[in-house]
Motif scaffolding. Structure first.
Motif, PDB file in Angstrom:
ATOM      1  N   PRO A   1      -1.986  -9.264  20.909  1.00 20.71           N
ATOM      2  CA  PRO A   1      -3.193  -9.407  20.087  1.00 20.71           C
ATOM      3  C   PRO A   1      -3.392  -8.250  19.105  1.00 20.71           C
ATOM      4  O   PRO A   1      -3.127  -7.089  19.430  1.00 20.71           O
ATOM      5  CB  PRO A   1      -4.320  -9.442  21.116  1.00 20.71           C
ATOM      6  CG  PRO A   1      -3.685  -9.959  22.365  1.00 20.71           C
ATOM      7  CD  PRO A   1      -2.304  -9.366  22.355  1.00 20.71           C
ATOM      8  N   LEU A   2      -3.861  -8.611  17.916  1.00 16.99           N
ATOM      9  CA  LEU A   2      -4.188  -7.640  16.877  1.00 16.99           C
ATOM     10  C   LEU A   2      -5.671  -7.750  16.565  1.00 16.99           C
ATOM     11  O   LEU A   2      -6.161  -8.819  16.234  1.00 16.99           O
ATOM     12  CB  LEU A   2      -3.350  -7.894  15.619  1.00 16.99           C
ATOM     13  CG  LEU A   2      -3.477  -6.899  14.461  1.00 16.99           C
ATOM     14  CD1 LEU A   2      -2.196  -6.911  13.616  1.00 16.99           C
ATOM     15  CD2 LEU A   2      -4.684  -7.175  13.567  1.00 16.99           C
ATOM     16  N   PHE A   3      -6.385  -6.638  16.700  1.00 15.68           N
ATOM     17  CA  PHE A   3      -7.815  -6.585  16.372  1.00 15.68           C
ATOM     18  C   PHE A   3      -7.949  -5.880  15.029  1.00 15.68           C
ATOM     19  O   PHE A   3      -7.748  -4.667  14.937  1.00 15.68           O
ATOM     20  CB  PHE A   3      -8.595  -5.824  17.449  1.00 15.68           C
ATOM     21  CG  PHE A   3      -8.441  -6.372  18.841  1.00 15.68           C
ATOM     22  CD1 PHE A   3      -8.269  -7.731  19.061  1.00 15.68           C
ATOM     23  CD2 PHE A   3      -8.461  -5.529  19.937  1.00 15.68           C
ATOM     24  CE1 PHE A   3      -8.130  -8.237  20.349  1.00 15.68           C
ATOM     25  CE2 PHE A   3      -8.328  -6.022  21.225  1.00 15.68           C
ATOM     26  CZ  PHE A   3      -8.156  -7.386  21.432  1.00 15.68           C
ATOM     27  N   SER A   4      -8.300  -6.625  14.011  1.00 22.11           N
ATOM     28  CA  SER A   4      -8.290  -6.079  12.659  1.00 22.11           C
ATOM     29  C   SER A   4      -9.607  -5.434  12.272  1.00 22.11           C
ATOM     30  O   SER A   4     -10.651  -6.087  12.255  1.00 22.11           O
ATOM     31  CB  SER A   4      -7.979  -7.193  11.648  1.00 22.11           C
ATOM     32  OG  SER A   4      -8.178  -6.730  10.325  1.00 22.11           O
ATOM     33  N   TRP A   5      -9.559  -4.136  11.910  1.00 24.65           N
ATOM     34  CA  TRP A   5     -10.737  -3.515  11.311  1.00 24.65           C
ATOM     35  C   TRP A   5     -10.672  -3.702   9.792  1.00 24.65           C
ATOM     36  O   TRP A   5      -9.602  -3.899   9.229  1.00 24.65           O
ATOM     37  CB  TRP A   5     -10.860  -2.042  11.700  1.00 24.65           C
ATOM     38  CG  TRP A   5      -9.671  -1.160  11.429  1.00 24.65           C
ATOM     39  CD1 TRP A   5      -8.688  -0.798  12.318  1.00 24.65           C
ATOM     40  CD2 TRP A   5      -9.355  -0.498  10.195  1.00 24.65           C
ATOM     41  NE1 TRP A   5      -7.770   0.029  11.709  1.00 24.65           N
ATOM     42  CE2 TRP A   5      -8.162   0.240  10.407  1.00 24.65           C
ATOM     43  CE3 TRP A   5      -9.953  -0.455   8.936  1.00 24.65           C
ATOM     44  CZ2 TRP A   5      -7.555   1.004   9.411  1.00 24.65           C
ATOM     45  CZ3 TRP A   5      -9.363   0.304   7.929  1.00 24.65           C
ATOM     46  CH2 TRP A   5      -8.180   1.025   8.171  1.00 24.65           C
ATOM     47  N   SER A   6     -11.832  -3.656   9.158  1.00 24.19           N
ATOM     48  CA  SER A   6     -11.931  -3.973   7.716  1.00 24.19           C
ATOM     49  C   SER A   6     -11.250  -5.307   7.432  1.00 24.19           C
ATOM     50  O   SER A   6     -10.524  -5.461   6.455  1.00 24.19           O
ATOM     51  CB  SER A   6     -11.331  -2.861   6.847  1.00 24.19           C
ATOM     52  OG  SER A   6     -12.135  -1.714   6.867  1.00 24.19           O
ATOM     53  N   SER A   7     -11.500  -6.279   8.305  1.00 28.08           N
ATOM     54  CA  SER A   7     -10.829  -7.578   8.194  1.00 28.08           C
ATOM     55  C   SER A   7     -11.199  -8.319   6.914  1.00 28.08           C
ATOM     56  O   SER A   7     -10.442  -9.175   6.446  1.00 28.08           O
ATOM     57  CB  SER A   7     -11.164  -8.442   9.414  1.00 28.08           C
ATOM     58  OG  SER A   7     -12.571  -8.611   9.526  1.00 28.08           O
ATOM     59  N   GLN A   8     -12.359  -7.998   6.333  1.00 29.24           N
ATOM     60  CA  GLN A   8     -12.772  -8.628   5.080  1.00 29.24           C
ATOM     61  C   GLN A   8     -12.729  -7.633   3.918  1.00 29.24           C
ATOM     62  O   GLN A   8     -13.391  -7.817   2.904  1.00 29.24           O
ATOM     63  CB  GLN A   8     -14.166  -9.228   5.241  1.00 29.24           C
ATOM     64  CG  GLN A   8     -14.176 -10.397   6.237  1.00 29.24           C
ATOM     65  CD  GLN A   8     -15.574 -10.841   6.607  1.00 29.24           C
ATOM     66  OE1 GLN A   8     -16.347 -10.066   7.197  1.00 29.24           O
ATOM     67  NE2 GLN A   8     -15.911 -12.065   6.280  1.00 29.24           N
ATOM     68  N   ALA A   9     -11.889  -6.610   4.093  1.00 29.32           N
ATOM     69  CA  ALA A   9     -11.611  -5.641   3.026  1.00 29.32           C
ATOM     70  C   ALA A   9     -12.876  -4.980   2.496  1.00 29.32           C
ATOM     71  O   ALA A   9     -13.019  -4.745   1.297  1.00 29.32           O
ATOM     72  CB  ALA A   9     -10.817  -6.290   1.897  1.00 29.32           C
ATOM     73  N   ARG A  10     -13.794  -4.683   3.415  1.00 32.47           N
ATOM     74  CA  ARG A  10     -14.996  -3.926   3.101  1.00 32.47           C
ATOM     75  C   ARG A  10     -15.790  -4.522   1.932  1.00 32.47           C
ATOM     76  O   ARG A  10     -16.315  -3.806   1.074  1.00 32.47           O
ATOM     77  CB  ARG A  10     -14.643  -2.458   2.837  1.00 32.47           C
ATOM     78  CG  ARG A  10     -13.855  -1.837   3.996  1.00 32.47           C
ATOM     79  CD  ARG A  10     -13.673  -0.364   3.842  1.00 32.47           C
ATOM     80  NE  ARG A  10     -14.901   0.368   4.117  1.00 32.47           N
ATOM     81  CZ  ARG A  10     -15.350   0.669   5.327  1.00 32.47           C
ATOM     82  NH1 ARG A  10     -14.687   0.264   6.405  1.00 32.47           N
ATOM     83  NH2 ARG A  10     -16.463   1.356   5.470  1.00 32.47           N
ATOM     84  N   GLY A  11     -15.854  -5.846   1.916  1.00 38.85           N
ATOM     85  CA  GLY A  11     -16.665  -6.525   0.910  1.00 38.85           C
ATOM     86  C   GLY A  11     -15.955  -6.875  -0.372  1.00 38.85           C
ATOM     87  O   GLY A  11     -16.578  -7.386  -1.317  1.00 38.85           O
ATOM     88  N   PHE A  12     -14.650  -6.637  -0.457  1.00 34.14           N
ATOM     89  CA  PHE A  12     -13.893  -6.921  -1.680  1.00 34.14           C
ATOM     90  C   PHE A  12     -14.027  -8.383  -2.105  1.00 34.14           C
ATOM     91  O   PHE A  12     -14.034  -8.695  -3.298  1.00 34.14           O
ATOM     92  CB  PHE A  12     -12.410  -6.572  -1.460  1.00 34.14           C
ATOM     93  CG  PHE A  12     -11.543  -6.771  -2.680  1.00 34.14           C
ATOM     94  CD1 PHE A  12     -11.481  -5.803  -3.663  1.00 34.14           C
ATOM     95  CD2 PHE A  12     -10.784  -7.934  -2.825  1.00 34.14           C
ATOM     96  CE1 PHE A  12     -10.673  -5.984  -4.784  1.00 34.14           C
ATOM     97  CE2 PHE A  12      -9.981  -8.123  -3.945  1.00 34.14           C
ATOM     98  CZ  PHE A  12      -9.924  -7.145  -4.930  1.00 34.14           C
ATOM     99  N   PHE A  13     -14.160  -9.288  -1.123  1.00 34.61           N
ATOM    100  CA  PHE A  13     -14.195 -10.725  -1.427  1.00 34.61           C
ATOM    101  C   PHE A  13     -15.614 -11.289  -1.561  1.00 34.61           C
ATOM    102  O   PHE A  13     -15.787 -12.506  -1.627  1.00 34.61           O
ATOM    103  CB  PHE A  13     -13.429 -11.498  -0.352  1.00 34.61           C
ATOM    104  CG  PHE A  13     -11.945 -11.222  -0.364  1.00 34.61           C
ATOM    105  CD1 PHE A  13     -11.094 -11.927  -1.188  1.00 34.61           C
ATOM    106  CD2 PHE A  13     -11.412 -10.220   0.451  1.00 34.61           C
ATOM    107  CE1 PHE A  13      -9.732 -11.663  -1.211  1.00 34.61           C
ATOM    108  CE2 PHE A  13     -10.056  -9.948   0.435  1.00 34.61           C
ATOM    109  CZ  PHE A  13      -9.218 -10.664  -0.402  1.00 34.61           C
ATOM    110  N   THR A  14     -16.615 -10.415  -1.626  1.00 34.42           N
ATOM    111  CA  THR A  14     -17.989 -10.912  -1.729  1.00 34.42           C
ATOM    112  C   THR A  14     -18.344 -11.410  -3.123  1.00 34.42           C
ATOM    113  O   THR A  14     -19.327 -12.134  -3.298  1.00 34.42           O
ATOM    114  CB  THR A  14     -18.995  -9.802  -1.367  1.00 34.42           C
ATOM    115  OG1 THR A  14     -18.822  -8.704  -2.282  1.00 34.42           O
ATOM    116  CG2 THR A  14     -18.794  -9.335   0.071  1.00 34.42           C
ATOM    117  N   GLY A  15     -17.574 -10.989  -4.132  1.00 32.03           N
ATOM    118  CA  GLY A  15     -17.914 -11.338  -5.506  1.00 32.03           C
ATOM    119  C   GLY A  15     -18.748 -10.267  -6.188  1.00 32.03           C
ATOM    120  O   GLY A  15     -19.099 -10.403  -7.363  1.00 32.03           O
TER     121      GLY A  15
END
Length: 312
Positions: free
Chosen positions: A206-220
């Motif tokens: 198992p891999l537990f990803s931190w900053s899995s959403q790239a710290r808001g990069f994909f929020t727009g």
């Protein structure tokens, strides 16, 4: 909510894992409400560390679980042996000291999952395994893993454990996201590259990803022209990542979801067990993560999103 199995645990681990790096005493009510809401959607795993909030993160979690009386319904991952101003601290004494602090702060008899926060390649992997197995034997720790270690070091450690009848690492927690890091976010951090992902697929660890959403990069909220967030510019601004964002938007429109939900789904649809650490601090953000965790992506969609199919 979907769950995965981690060696050493008798409870399943939710594939969304609650981040707690903002759990200070002065926002206890907010943190408790966040945990209640996360638990209500099926979340049962939480990530913390000896260094988070100067120790307050662990203390807030311990207070919450004592007040709610629900310790046994949660899986807690905490981390120790982070470097200090003098350098690396991956040693038997640092592990012992940090683990004792964490147990005291959390008011626990044991830690479900204990990870080393950083690596020190100068320390033989076998020595680290020997030290951690002492705490498994004492009952203080149920499962051991690492954060920000290379796959080569994990493999070395696990080969030593197997050869010596010891417990090896059952999970790893690097950064993994649709946006690929240009450089480490913090010194000593590791992002999962193609080799790392291939190793996890081959070993199904198992891999537990931190900053899995790239710290808001994909929020727009960001654009190539907006350079106000220096860390985001340094780590995630690149032509390839802007293209990945555009593709996440396009695929999101086709599936009637948002780009950031597609980014979360990218992490959770890998061909090996993954859990995504999320920083949701509101019901709206939590709802978005819950919905994103349910999105199914095909192998072809994953390869198109991260541009790997462009290279074939």
């Amino acid at each position: 909510m979907e769950y995965l199995h981690v060696q050493g645990l008798n409870k399943p681990v939710s594939r969304l894992m609650k981040g707690s790096d903002y759990f200070f005493h002065n926002v206890y009510d907010k943190a408790a409400a966040n945990l209640d809401a996360f638990f209500a959607i099926g979340g049962n795993s939480i990530d913390t560390a000896h260094i988070y909030c100067g120790g307050q993160s662990e203390e807030v979690i311990g207070r919450y679980m004592k007040e709610r009386g629900n310790r046994e319904q949660w899986i807690v991952l905490t981390k120790g042996a982070h470097h200090d101003q003098n350098g690396p601290r991956v040693s038997r004494e640092a592990i012992r000291s940090d683990l004792k602090d964490s147990l005291d702060r959390l008011q626990f008899d044991y830690i479900d999952m204990y990870a080393l926060h950083r690596d020190d390649p100068a320390v033989p992997a076998g020595e680290v395994i020997e030290a951690l197995n002492e705490h498994i034997a004492s009952g203080a720790v149920r499962s051991i893993g690492v954060s920000n270690w290379s796959w080569q070091r994990i493999q070395e450690a696990n080969e030593y454990a197997a050869a010596n009848g010891l417990v090896g690492f059952s999970f790893s927690s690097p950064n993994l996201s649709l946006a690929k890091a240009n450089e480490p976010f913090w010194t000593g951090c590791v992002s999962a590259d193609e080799e790392t992902c291939a190793w996890h697929e081959a070993n199904q660890i198992p891999l537990f990803s931190w900053s899995s959403q790239a710290r808001g990069f994909f929020t727009g909220r960001f654009s190539p022209e907006d350079r106000t967030n220096e860390d985001l510019v340094r780590v995630f601004y690149s032509e390839d990542n802007w293209e990945r964002l555009e593709r996440a938007k396009q695929l999101g429109e086709r599936k009637n979801v948002t780009a950031i939900q597609i980014a979360l789904a990218y992490v959770l649809n890998q061909p090996f067990p993954t859990s995504a650490l999320i920083g949701a601090q509101s019901l709206e953000e939590l709802r978005s993560c819950d919905e994103g965790s349910r999105i199914i992506l095909t192998k072809e969609e994953l390869e198109w999103l991260d541009l790997s199919s462009d290279k074939k």
